[in-house]
Design an enzyme around this catalytic site. Structure first.
Site, PDB file in Angstrom:
ATOM      1  CE  LYS A  40    -133.894  39.077   1.746  1.00  0.00           C
ATOM      2  NZ  LYS A  40    -134.305  38.353   3.333  1.00  0.00           N
ATOM      3  CG  ASP A  57    -127.199  43.975  13.378  1.00  0.00           C
ATOM      4  OD1 ASP A  57    -128.005  44.418  13.668  1.00  0.00           O
ATOM      5  OD2 ASP A  57    -126.722  42.914  13.650  1.00  0.00           O
ATOM      6  CB  SER A 135    -145.197  51.396  16.661  1.00  0.00           C
ATOM      7  OG  SER A 135    -145.612  50.647  17.937  1.00  0.00           O
ATOM      8  CE1 TYR A 149    -143.153  43.275  16.446  1.00  0.00           C
ATOM      9  CE2 TYR A 149    -145.651  43.706  16.815  1.00  0.00           C
ATOM     10  CZ  TYR A 149    -144.492  43.723  15.949  1.00  0.00           C
ATOM     11  OH  TYR A 149    -144.491  44.495  14.972  1.00  0.00           O
ATOM     12  CE  LYS A 153    -142.913  46.838  16.686  1.00  0.00           C
ATOM     13  NZ  LYS A 153    -141.757  47.701  15.593  1.00  0.00           N
ATOM     14  CB  THR A 184    -144.587  42.834   5.745  1.00  0.00           C
ATOM     15  OG1 THR A 184    -144.948  42.424   7.074  1.00  0.00           O
ATOM     16  CG2 THR A 184    -145.325  44.386   5.492  1.00  0.00           C
TER      17      THR A 184
END
Length: 277
Positions: A40, A57, A135, A149, A153, A184
């Site tokens: 990919k 990974d 971040s 999340y 961060k 994104t």
């Protein structure tokens, strides 16, 4: 010169990482593009004599160690490490499972640590290197539905700030990047995992939040290609800024956080200053 620089970008198969890898290649840098799926990454970026594609990974420390060996064998050094690979576990804290919390931290906090730990010996030996960790605005302030999340961060930012003090004597510099909403793949089904609705008290708000985050995919105002160019510009300087707030919305979030902190300091200054022996 740009042609002397070797960049490694995690999560380079799509999204922000892909834009950063392509921009660095276009600038004449040597690029190590990594991801969980080699094919990919290769298909997304294309071919170049200055490109090395590696399986990495970030949650696997052995992958990071193998990447170091491959990078040194091919290019002999590493100049810029970009910790970009990310995921998003969205949901209310009570409804996120312990496993989901662990997976979020594994990718967004422990992952960058794994990769950085593997490459630091090389940078120390060189007495040079730049570590850039991506971040989020959610690393500046906590948002509803983003407990997992934000935890990852906020942790990333504390680690990066402390790391700078430890590695600066070796000529190694760090920068934390706080993007706002950039277009994104973070909000796609491949990257975002939602907590299941299990608690009645959260049911209505959960539905609204779920719909909001899904609706934002593809509508974010930030251009990742422009952010990639900004990072190239910053990395070309002798010294990195400790932090780069990316996007007008992120600047607004940062300013609100600063104002809140100052307000809280002022409101309780007398009490705070009365606690010494």
């Amino acid at each position: 010169m740009a042609t002397e620089k070797v960049w490694l970008v995690t999560g380079a198969g799509r999204g922000m990482g892909l834009h950063i890898a392509k921009a660095a290649l276009a600038a004449g840098c040597k690029v190590v593009a990594t991801g969980r799926n080699n094919d990919k990454v290769s298909t997304s970026i294309g071919e170049s004599a200055n490109l090395l594609v590696l399986k990495l990974d970030v949650t696997n420390a052995a992958d990071a160690d193998s990447a170091v060996k491959a990078v040194i064998e091919r290019f002999g050094r590493i100049d810029v490490l970009v910790n970009n690979a990310a995921s998003f576990y969205a949901g209310y804290f009570e409804e996120l499972t312990p496993k989901q919390m662990e997976l979020q931290l594994a990718t967004s906090l422990i992952g960058p640590m794994n990769v950085t730990r593997a490459f630091l010996p090389v940078m120390r030996k060189q007495r040079s290197g730049k570590i850039i960790s991506i971040s989020s605005s959610a690393g500046l302030t906590g948002f509803e539905y983003c407990t997992a999340y934000s935890a990852s961060k906020f942790g990333l930012e504390g680690w990066m700030e402390a790391l700078q003090a430890e590695v600066e004597p070796f000529g190694i510099h760090t920068m934390t990047v706080n993007p706002g909403f950039f277009r994104t793949e973070l909000l796609t089904e491949e990257s975002t995992n939602y907590a299941k609705t299990t608690i009645e008290d959260y049911k209505e708000r959960n539905a609204r939040q779920h719909e909001f985050w899904k609706s934002q995919n593809g509508k974010q105002s930030g251009d990742p290609a422009k952010l990639a160019q900004a990072l190239l510009k910053l990395a070309s300087q002798n010294d990195l800024p400790r932090r780069f707030i990316a996007g007008a919305d992120a600047v607004g979030t940062a300013e609100q956080k600063i104002a809140l902190l100052q307000n809280q300091i002022d409101a309780y200054r007398e009490l705070s200053s009365s606690l010494a022996y």
